[in-house]
Design an enzyme around this catalytic site. Structure first.
Site, PDB file in Angstrom:
ATOM      1  N   ARG A   1     -66.855   3.733 -11.898  1.00 19.51           N
ATOM      2  CA  ARG A   1     -67.348   5.205 -11.537  1.00 19.51           C
ATOM      3  C   ARG A   1     -68.768   4.790 -12.428  1.00 19.51           C
ATOM      4  O   ARG A   1     -69.503   3.478 -12.133  1.00 19.51           O
ATOM      5  CB  ARG A   1     -67.534   6.421 -12.734  1.00 19.51           C
TER       6      ARG A   1
ATOM      7  N   LYS B   1     -70.574  -5.440 -17.042  1.00 13.32           N
ATOM      8  CA  LYS B   1     -69.723  -5.118 -16.637  1.00 13.32           C
ATOM      9  C   LYS B   1     -69.419  -5.938 -15.466  1.00 13.32           C
ATOM     10  O   LYS B   1     -70.624  -5.949 -15.024  1.00 13.32           O
ATOM     11  CB  LYS B   1     -70.117  -3.587 -16.096  1.00 13.32           C
TER      12      LYS B   1
ATOM     13  N   ASP C   1     -67.283  -6.444 -19.760  1.00 17.11           N
ATOM     14  CA  ASP C   1     -66.316  -5.502 -19.505  1.00 17.11           C
ATOM     15  C   ASP C   1     -65.565  -5.498 -18.570  1.00 17.11           C
ATOM     16  O   ASP C   1     -66.075  -5.113 -17.282  1.00 17.11           O
ATOM     17  CB  ASP C   1     -66.340  -3.929 -20.794  1.00 17.11           C
TER      18      ASP C   1
ATOM     19  N   GLU D   1     -62.686  -7.629 -22.295  1.00 11.79           N
ATOM     20  CA  GLU D   1     -62.435  -6.545 -22.052  1.00 11.79           C
ATOM     21  C   GLU D   1     -61.678  -5.398 -21.607  1.00 11.79           C
ATOM     22  O   GLU D   1     -61.985  -5.871 -20.297  1.00 11.79           O
ATOM     23  CB  GLU D   1     -63.409  -5.361 -23.038  1.00 11.79           C
TER      24      GLU D   1
ATOM     25  N   ASP E   1     -58.766  -1.941 -24.485  1.00  7.70           N
ATOM     26  CA  ASP E   1     -59.791  -0.712 -24.081  1.00  7.70           C
ATOM     27  C   ASP E   1     -58.969   0.664 -23.731  1.00  7.70           C
ATOM     28  O   ASP E   1     -58.045   1.149 -24.798  1.00  7.70           O
ATOM     29  CB  ASP E   1     -61.233  -0.909 -24.107  1.00  7.70           C
TER      30      ASP E   1
ATOM     31  N   LYS F   1     -62.388   4.256 -29.618  1.00  7.32           N
ATOM     32  CA  LYS F   1     -63.390   5.075 -28.712  1.00  7.32           C
ATOM     33  C   LYS F   1     -62.825   6.507 -29.207  1.00  7.32           C
ATOM     34  O   LYS F   1     -61.392   6.275 -29.121  1.00  7.32           O
ATOM     35  CB  LYS F   1     -63.233   5.479 -27.422  1.00  7.32           C
TER      36      LYS F   1
END
Length: 365
Positions: free
Chosen positions: A24, A162, A191, A219, A244, A268
Site C-alpha cells: 500500500r 521495504k 521487509d 521480514e 510478521d 503487532k
C-alpha cells in the site's frame, strides 16, 4: 473500579512523506481513538488505525465494534477482574483485531494507573531503554539511498528497508545502493511484506548474501498463509527470517514455532488484538528460544506508546519498530513516549502517561 463510559473519536494526521510498501501507499495517518472513563475518574486511551490490506479493518468497522459491540458489553464491568474483561473482548467477535487492540490498550492504561505504575513495569519491567529503527519506503534505488543517508544523519543506526514491490533484481539494486551510501556500520533489515514467492526469496537473499550486503534479517518474504514457503526460505538461507503477517494469534505463533518456519516473530498489537494476546505470543516464543520484534502500523503516538511499554516489559523482545510517529506532520497527544534520535523514553508516568489528546486533528462524531 468500574467502566463508566467508552467514547470514540476519529483522527487524521498527514505524513511528512508518502509511505510506500509492497502492499500500500499511505499519505495520511487515520485512526480511531478510544477513551475509557472509569467511575473513579481514571481515564485510559487507545487507538486503532485502519489497515485493510493486513488486518481487514476500516475506520467504520473499528468504530462500530467499539461503540455497538464492546461498549454495551463492558459498561459497568470491573477492571479488577481483567481476565474476564479480555476474554469477553476476544470472544465477542471473530477477527476485528484492531478494534480489540484499541480497547485493550485503553483498559491496560487504566489498570496500570490504578496500580500506580508505568504500564511497562506493570507488565513485567524488563528493559529500561529501547531503540527504534527507521523505515525506508519503497522508491527508486537512488531515492532510497538518499533517504537512508538522511535517517542515519538523524541518528538512526538500524534501518528497516521495504522491498517486494518490483522485480527481485530491482530489490537487490535498492539494497546495494543503500549499503554503498551508508557504509557498513549501520544495520539493515528488510521487509518484503509478502512480496516474494519462496524460490524467488531464496534467490534474492542468496544474491544479497553473496554480495556481502550484510542483512540483519528478512521480514515476511512470502504470503502470510504460506507457512511451508516461509519454512523453505528459512531452511535455505543463512539470513534470519522473521514472520510478521503470518502471526496474528497465539495459535498462529504456535504453528510457526512448531514448524520452525521462521527464526523470529514480529508482534503487532493491531494483529494480536492487543497486549493481552501479545503477551501470550511473547511467552510462547520465549519457551522456544525465539526472539521477537514489536512493530506497528502507521499509528500515532497513542498506539506506539502502548506497544513500546509492552515491548519494554518482555525479555525476548529484542528489536523495536516504532518510527511511525516520527513520520507524522504533528503529534496527536501530550505525554506518552518521547524520542531522542532513535532512543525512546517511556516517561516514567503511571499507565501510558498520556495527559491529553489534541483536538486539531480529531473529529468528534
Amino acid at each position: 473500579m468500574n467502566i463508566r463510559d467508552i467514547e470514540t473519536f476519529q483522527a487524521a494526521i498527514p505524513l511528512k512523506k508518502q509511505f510506500k510498501t509492497a502492499l500500500r501507499t499511505v499519505t495520511i495517518a487515520e485512526s480511531v481513538v478510544v477513551k475509557v472513563t472509569c467511575d473513579n475518574g481514571v481515564i485510559g486511551f487507545g487507538e486503532a488505525p485502519p489497515t485493510h490490506v493486513i488486518t481487514g479493518d476500516s475506520l467504520a468497522s473499528v468504530d462500530y465494534m467499539l461503540t455497538e459491540v464492546f461498549k454495551p458489553l463492558l459498561i459497568g464491568e470491573s477492571l479488577l477482574y481483567r481476565e474476564q474483561l479480555f476474554e469477553k473482548i476476544q470472544t465477542a467477535a471473530v477477527g476485528n483485531t484492531s478494534a480489540k487492540a484499541a480497547l485493550d490498550m485503553a483498559l491496560y492504561d487504566c489498570i496500570a494507573q490504578q496500580a500506580r505504575m508505568p504500564l511497562a513495569q506493570f507488565l513485567g519491567g524488563y528493559h529500561e531503554t529501547i531503540e527504534t529503527d527507521y523505515t525506508v519506503s519503497v522508491n527508486s534505488p537512488g531515492e532510497m539511498a538518499e533517504d537512508a543517508q538522511q535517517y542515519v544523519n538523524d541518528g538512526f543506526s538500524v534501518l528497516k528497508v521495504k522491498v517486494g514491490k518490483d522485480l527481485i533484481k530491482t530489490d537487490v539494486a535498492r539494497i546495494q545502493a543503500i549499503r554503498e551510501q551508508i557504509g557498513s556500520d549501520v544495520f539493515i533489515r528488510l521487509d518484503a511484506n509478502q512480496g516474494w514467492d519462496a524460490k524467488g526469496a531464496v534467490k534474492a537473499i542468496r544474491q544479497m548474501e553473496d554480495l556481502g550486503l550484510d542483512i540483519e534479517l528478512i521480514e515476511q518474504p512470502v504470503k502470510a498463509h504460506d507457512l511451508e514457503g516461509l519454512k523453505y526460505v528459512t531452511d535455505h538461507t543463512d539470513t534470519p527470517i522473521m514472520a510478521d503477517e503470518s502471526v496474528f494469534s497465539p495459535m498462529d505463533a504456535k504453528r510457526v514455532l512448531e514448524m520452525r518456519a521462521a527464526d523470529l516473530i514480529n508482534i503487532k498489537l493491531m494483529k494480536t488484538g492487543g497486549i493481552h494476546q501479545a503477551l501470550k505470543i511473547a511467552k510462547l516464543a520465549q519457551i522456544y528460544g525465539v526472539d521477537c520484534m514489536v512493530g506497528s502500523m502507521i499509528e500515532t503516538k497513542i498506539g506506539i506508546t502502548a506497544a513500546a511499554h509492552f515491548a519494554a516489559s518482555q525479555p525476548n523482545v529484542t528489536r523495536y519498530d516504532f518510527d511511525a510517529p516520527l513520520m507524522l506532520a504533528d503529534d496527536l497527544i501530550e505525554g506518552g513516549i518521547t524520542y531522542k534520535g532513535s532512543s525512546i523514553d517511556l516517561g516514567g508516568k503511571t499507565g501510558l502517561g498520556i495527559k491529553a489528546v489534541h483536538q486539531d486533528y480529531v473529529r468528534i462524531d
